[in-house]
Design a protein around this motif. Sequence first.
Motif: not given
Length: 278
Positions: A14, A17, A42, A62, A76
């Motif tokens: 998150a 991008m 986190k 998730k 990520v």
Amino acid sequence: MQRQDDLTVALLGAGKMAEALISGWLVTGTLEPGRIRACNRKDRERLRDLECRYGIVTTPDKAEVLDGADVVILAVKPADAPVAMAEAAPLLDGRQVVVSVMAGVRLDALRDGLGGHPLVVRAMPNTSCSLGAGATALCPGRDVPAEAMETARRLFDPLGVTVDITEDLFDAVTAVSGSGPAYVYLLAEAVIEAARSLGLTDEAARLLTAQTILGAGRMLLAEDADPRELRRRVTSPGGTTAAALAVLEQAGVVARVHEAVRRAAARSAELAALAAHS
Ligand SMILES: NC(=O)c1ccc[n+]([C@@H]2O[C@H](COP(=O)([O-])OP(=O)(O)OC[C@H]3O[C@@H](n4cnc5c(N)ncnc54)[C@H](OP(=O)(O)O)[C@@H]3O)[C@@H](O)[C@H]2O)c1
């Protein structure tokens, strides 16, 4: 732009991008906020912030993010890819199309990292997607059916332009359109500074420079546009533009730009090699 009402998207990651994509889908009306879900590792504050600003669904869980999603976006950092993929693999269902926007993580590594998941697509977008003015390259994994690629296209076409490439060209694309916005921002910084030194206000300098870049970009996007010809048309012999271009030519700017883009491509390959061994 047509709303993709039948697609639900899950973002793993998150960050910057992911936010550019979320913003782009909302700005262009491609997805409604309730069809976008995001999770991270986190940073709960970041999830709350995205939820507040965009109205999307966020959760640290998730399984919840992935459940029932049609498309999963892996966003990520490449170094975090192995863990993120290992966490996602057991939660995927075989029909979900996984699109990775991660630089340097190869399709084979994606498929392996996701436990042999069959529907993987690699994408290299840029942050201008946030306004629906992005440039994205797409490449499907081996044996990925056309429908899966079409699903990925339905999400990325509305964010600007997309091009299909072979996987060996990702380093080149990274150097051209991935890093490209920064080259243009550097030029803009320099022109704005020069404009101020000539007496223009900050606001006038910024507006005139930004609109000039936008207009030139739109001219370049016209069918059959040739940058050399466009430049020729605005350069009268002995005029102001010719005087400016002579300075740039003398400074070897064209050769330096070639060098910079090639260096970015080489760096992309180096980082991809590091990601492969992490
Ligand atoms: N930024 C660009 O211009 C650009 C352009 C093209 C492609 N990309 C690619 O996009 C990817 C993301 O880049 P970025 O700039 O958005 O990075 P970023 O801002 O650092 O965001 C990375 C995100 O990944 C999350 N994350 C890390 N490990 C995770 C895990 N195991 N499960 C779920 N989420 C996890 C982080 O969560 P926490 O914050 O909670 O740790 C963070 O939300 C990179 O692979 C990059 O190559 C970026």
